[in-house]
Design an enzyme around this catalytic site. Structure first.
Site, PDB file in Angstrom:
ATOM      1  N   GLY A  13       0.852  -1.088   0.035  1.00  0.00           N
ATOM      2  CA  GLY A  13       0.054  -0.057  -0.132  1.00  0.00           C
ATOM      3  C   GLY A  13       0.767   1.318   0.186  1.00  0.00           C
ATOM      4  O   GLY A  13       0.315   2.313  -0.027  1.00  0.00           O
ATOM      5  N   ASP A  16       6.574   2.589  -2.761  1.00  0.00           N
ATOM      6  CA  ASP A  16       7.558   1.887  -3.484  1.00  0.00           C
ATOM      7  C   ASP A  16       7.200   0.597  -3.941  1.00  0.00           C
ATOM      8  O   ASP A  16       7.377   0.225  -5.129  1.00  0.00           O
ATOM      9  CB  ASP A  16       8.693   1.197  -2.141  1.00  0.00           C
ATOM     10  N   CYS A 102      10.982 -11.075   9.637  1.00  0.00           N
ATOM     11  CA  CYS A 102       9.837 -10.911   8.771  1.00  0.00           C
ATOM     12  C   CYS A 102       9.765 -11.364   7.360  1.00  0.00           C
ATOM     13  O   CYS A 102       9.202 -11.875   6.769  1.00  0.00           O
ATOM     14  CB  CYS A 102       9.215  -9.452   8.814  1.00  0.00           C
ATOM     15  N   CYS A 199       6.897  -1.435  11.449  1.00  0.00           N
ATOM     16  CA  CYS A 199       5.462  -1.030  11.359  1.00  0.00           C
ATOM     17  C   CYS A 199       4.478  -1.406  12.219  1.00  0.00           C
ATOM     18  O   CYS A 199       3.441  -0.633  12.109  1.00  0.00           O
ATOM     19  CB  CYS A 199       5.307  -1.988   9.767  1.00  0.00           C
TER      20      CYS A 199
END
Length: 359
Positions: A13, A16, A102, A199
């Site tokens: 979203g 990049d 992650c 994040c």
């Protein structure tokens, strides 16, 4: 290309990954967008930048590009692999890098799994890095052309199979150019701010985040100096990281810094500015990229954190999964739990997880 090659791109979203999707479409790929729901603010009330709003923004971009878009619910995997590891590491006195975990354990595995389901042989992301096939047959990352945005440090654990099946179209561009392309393509996220450092914690208050999920935090303990003498009380080890000066809640008349966190005794060791430098760093959980391993001592350019510019060092193996990295000059605030990544020029050789350091 005669027949368009199908590729699945992870869409967060943000600008990049959105521009990366546009570039791939311009290059003739059959592009499919996939957004991973990883964290929706469960138990904290704070969504962060990888939750439902990311799904909405990615869907809007996909509509503009005219590509299919899917959402994959990976909140369980994210909680188990990233959130739990993050909290456990802080509770053990270490400072983890959740992006490293992650990237390999959630993002790439999720993308590759979805790609296979959709009949695609390739995946792509909006990371600032370049992928090379070397003369020795191995795949490796090369720093992005835009050094200020280079993200190879957080990607060093990607496997050979993951690299072979990945495309990173932004490696040759600056962030300003990426935003220009977003405007050119009419993407609705062209001016969307960059995401936070972590994040899932938008306010960057790690201790408060852990407290909300755990329901409690590790207890108070003692500040001590290098000789073990008590200097005062700390409010719990999750509030501190090696090299920290601000927020200690205690005055000494001279600047003092966190030198070490001892979870076994619940002590935070403080030292003066010259006492937070180390020459020798030990690491484990080794991953190799450009080379299959280091059989002999290897000269490298090593980074001990994302923001570290790097320094010359020599790496030698002490065991199958234990290495010693001796820096030419002492480096500041070597932090257990962080990654140490080895480079040969712009090429990523590999890296590991820092476990301890010494002067």
């Amino acid at each position: 290309m005669a027949e368009r090659e199908k590729i699945v791109i992870g869409m967060s979203g943000g600008v990049d990954s959105s521009v990366a999707a546009w570039l791939l479409k311009e290059q003739g790929y059959d592009v499919i967008g996939v957004t991973m729901e990883t964290w929706d603010g469960e138990a904290t009330g704070e969504e962060g930048t990888c939750g439902l709003s990311a799904v909405s923004d990615a869907g809007r971009v996909a509509d503009v590009l005219g590509i299919p878009h899917y959402t994959v619910d990976f909140r369980k995997e994210f909680r188990e692999n990233v959130i739990e590891t993050f909290m456990r590491e802080y509770e053990s006195g270490r400072t983890p890098n959740p992006c490293v975990v992650c990237n390999r354990k959630v993002k790439w595995e999720a993308l590759l799994e979805k790609a296979e389901e959709l009949g695609a042989g390739l995946v792509a992301t909006g990371h600032y890095a370049r992928i090379l096939r070397l003369p020795n047959g191995r795949y490796a990352l090369e720093r992005a052309v835009n050094a200020a945005k280079d993200q190879t440090y957080a990607l060093y654990r990607l496997t050979q199979d993951q690299l072979a099946r990945t495309r990173m179209p932004l490696g040759a561009y600056s962030k300003d150019r990426v935003r220009e392309m977003a405007e050119q393509a009419g993407l609705p996220v062209a001016h969307k701010p960059d995401s936070q450092e972590i994040c899932f914690i938008p306010d960057q208050d790690y201790a408060a985040f852990i407290g909300r999920l755990r329901g409690s935090l590790p207890p108070e303990g003692d500040f001590v100096n290098l000789e073990g003498e008590k200097l005062g009380r700390h409010k719990g080890i999750v509030h501190y990281t090696v090299g920290q000066r601000k927020g200690l809640g205690i005055a000494f008349g001279i600047p003092m810094f966190v030198r070490e966190i001892r979870s076994e005794t619940n002590e935070v060791v403080l030292g003066t500015g010259d006492q937070v430098f180390s020459r020798t760093v030990f690491c484990r959980e080794l991953s190799y990229m450009a080379e299959p391993g280091f059989s002999e001592p290897r000269r490298v350019w090593a980074k001990i954190r994302y923001s570290h510019k790097g320094a010359w060092a020599t790496v030698r193996m002490l065991g199958e999964d234990l290495a010693e990295c001796l820096f030419d000059e002492p480096v500041r605030a070597v932090t257990p739990g962080q990654a140490i990544v080895f480079y040969d020029g712009d090429l990523v050789l590999g890296g590991g997880t820092i476990i301890k350091s010494r002067d």
